[in-house]
Design a protein around this motif. Sequence first.
Motif, PDB file in Angstrom:
ATOM      1  N   LEU A 309      54.686  -9.068  -8.094  1.00 22.42           N
ATOM      2  CA  LEU A 309      55.926  -9.352  -7.367  1.00 22.42           C
ATOM      3  C   LEU A 309      56.959  -9.747  -8.404  1.00 22.42           C
ATOM      4  CD1 LEU A 309      57.473  -9.731  -4.703  1.00 22.42           C
ATOM      5  CD2 LEU A 309      56.625 -12.103  -4.665  1.00 22.42           C
ATOM      6  N   TRP A 310      57.910  -8.866  -8.659  1.00 22.05           N
ATOM      7  CA  TRP A 310      58.861  -9.061  -9.747  1.00 22.05           C
ATOM      8  C   TRP A 310      59.928 -10.078  -9.361  1.00 22.05           C
ATOM      9  CZ3 TRP A 310      56.761  -6.937 -13.804  1.00 22.05           C
ATOM     10  CH2 TRP A 310      55.926  -5.810 -13.627  1.00 22.05           C
ATOM     11  N   ASP A 311      60.387 -10.868 -10.339  1.00 27.23           N
ATOM     12  CA  ASP A 311      61.316 -11.957 -10.058  1.00 27.23           C
ATOM     13  C   ASP A 311      62.655 -11.746 -10.772  1.00 27.23           C
ATOM     14  OD1 ASP A 311      62.526 -14.278  -9.321  1.00 27.23           O
ATOM     15  OD2 ASP A 311      61.052 -15.635 -10.192  1.00 27.23           O
ATOM     16  N   SER A 340      66.235   0.997  -7.796  1.00 27.39           N
ATOM     17  CA  SER A 340      67.075   0.035  -7.070  1.00 27.39           C
ATOM     18  C   SER A 340      68.537   0.412  -7.247  1.00 27.39           C
ATOM     19  CB  SER A 340      66.841  -1.369  -7.629  1.00 27.39           C
ATOM     20  OG  SER A 340      67.435  -1.503  -8.917  1.00 27.39           O
ATOM     21  N   PRO A 352      65.557  -7.025  -7.513  1.00 26.83           N
ATOM     22  CA  PRO A 352      65.415  -6.893  -6.054  1.00 26.83           C
ATOM     23  C   PRO A 352      63.974  -7.110  -5.625  1.00 26.83           C
ATOM     24  CG  PRO A 352      66.807  -5.149  -6.919  1.00 26.83           C
ATOM     25  CD  PRO A 352      66.265  -5.877  -8.109  1.00 26.83           C
ATOM     26  N   LEU A 353      63.792  -7.805  -4.515  1.00 28.54           N
ATOM     27  CA  LEU A 353      62.461  -8.182  -4.037  1.00 28.54           C
ATOM     28  C   LEU A 353      61.602  -6.943  -3.834  1.00 28.54           C
ATOM     29  CD1 LEU A 353      60.727 -10.583  -3.175  1.00 28.54           C
ATOM     30  CD2 LEU A 353      61.523 -10.198  -0.819  1.00 28.54           C
ATOM     31  N   ARG A 354      60.562  -6.851  -4.662  1.00 33.99           N
ATOM     32  CA  ARG A 354      59.698  -5.676  -4.594  1.00 33.99           C
ATOM     33  C   ARG A 354      58.426  -5.960  -5.388  1.00 33.99           C
ATOM     34  NH1 ARG A 354      60.128   0.093  -4.242  1.00 33.99           N
ATOM     35  NH2 ARG A 354      57.959   0.804  -4.331  1.00 33.99           N
ATOM     36  N   GLU A 355      57.300  -5.471  -4.885  1.00 34.59           N
ATOM     37  CA  GLU A 355      56.070  -5.549  -5.653  1.00 34.59           C
ATOM     38  C   GLU A 355      55.601  -4.136  -5.991  1.00 34.59           C
ATOM     39  OE1 GLU A 355      52.492  -5.867  -2.419  1.00 34.59           O
ATOM     40  OE2 GLU A 355      53.626  -7.709  -2.800  1.00 34.59           O
ATOM     41  N   GLY A 378      57.451 -12.421 -13.213  1.00 37.34           N
ATOM     42  CA  GLY A 378      56.938 -12.114 -11.891  1.00 37.34           C
ATOM     43  C   GLY A 378      55.646 -12.873 -11.656  1.00 37.34           C
TER      44      GLY A 378
END
Length: 385
Positions: A309-311, A340, A352-355, A378
């Motif tokens: 889960l990238w931050d 993105s 952007p919220l994404r795993e 992340g």
Amino acid sequence: DVDRGSRIPPRVEQVALDSLTPGLHYWLEPYGAFLLATDNFTQPRIWRNTGSFFPIGVGQFSRAKILKKLREFVIAYSTDVLPAGMHWSDTSNPEQWDPAPQDSRANFLPFRDLDSEIMAVADLGATHAVYSREAMQIVQFIGGTEVFGRPTQGLQGIGAVGMRSIVSLDRYNFGIGKGGVFMTDGTQVSYIDRPAIDLFLQERVDWTKGEEVIGYHDERLKMVVFRLPLAAGGALSLGIDASRAIGSGDKQITFLGDDFTAAAERVVFDNPLVGMADGIYYASVPGVRAPDMVLKSQLFSPDISLYTLWDFLLLGGTIPIGEIRFGFTDSASMETLEWSPWLPLERRIPIPLRESIFIAMELQVLEPIVITSIKLYGEEAGPVL
């Protein structure tokens, strides 16, 4: 991307020397005020600084892949008579190739232990490095009646895929082929591509188009640049940091953006020349760069057995005006990336919220950029099942 610089303006005093046949691979070699030319299809020729081209080697051979000068002699490599051998001219006389006259030093020599025809020849100090598909031998001037004598046994396992796939730099040769990117001084060899891009070269490059592999040395970039045809179509350029490789053995490799179909190192002009689809350009002109520079990373993953889960992203160095976007994928392929929207380029950039398993980045900037560090943050999001 490499700045291709400014297009060479036409000159009023242009004079047509000869016409070139599309689809053939030409070798041009300066010889004092003369110019030697061969297309490996018709009789080699010489332009004597007056009139038109004049055929050379008539009666000895009818074609040659490569023409090179060494000392006072012109050498024709890989002829129709000796595909794995050489013919050389009389002393300081590139029009006399007949060894029969008593006072002639012209002659020929077959290479008995090459595994294939001669593929490439490059300067190596005061000698010629002659490459087959899987070996390299050294041709040197010895004087006397033998002039060149037998080639010195070189190295096995390194070879050339095309006549432009070897680049001469100082007392080294840089080459590229199915086995990878190598550097040699004629006595030992080191591979530069391993482990960074050796798999990429094996899987992505179309080695059946070896004559479309083109290399040259760019002094401003301090790089040896190779143009590589891709199996999927098109081509890309590969840059090797030659100064680091020679000085410390560091393996610094980068991908470059421009495609070109011909190249010439800086000899007569102030910059290298590159031939592109729409003309001939100076390469690496100081103070000139493309108006929009685009940098795209390869895939990153902290652990391919886990989703991440990238931050956020932290950039170090000089942050220019520009934008960045992130690409996400669960397979090890750049073609499957989901991108993105573009975001302003800052030192700290929220992702952007994404795993995903893999992530990539693409930057486009309008100013010079100096990035000293890239840190991705992340957290684990679960195992890959």
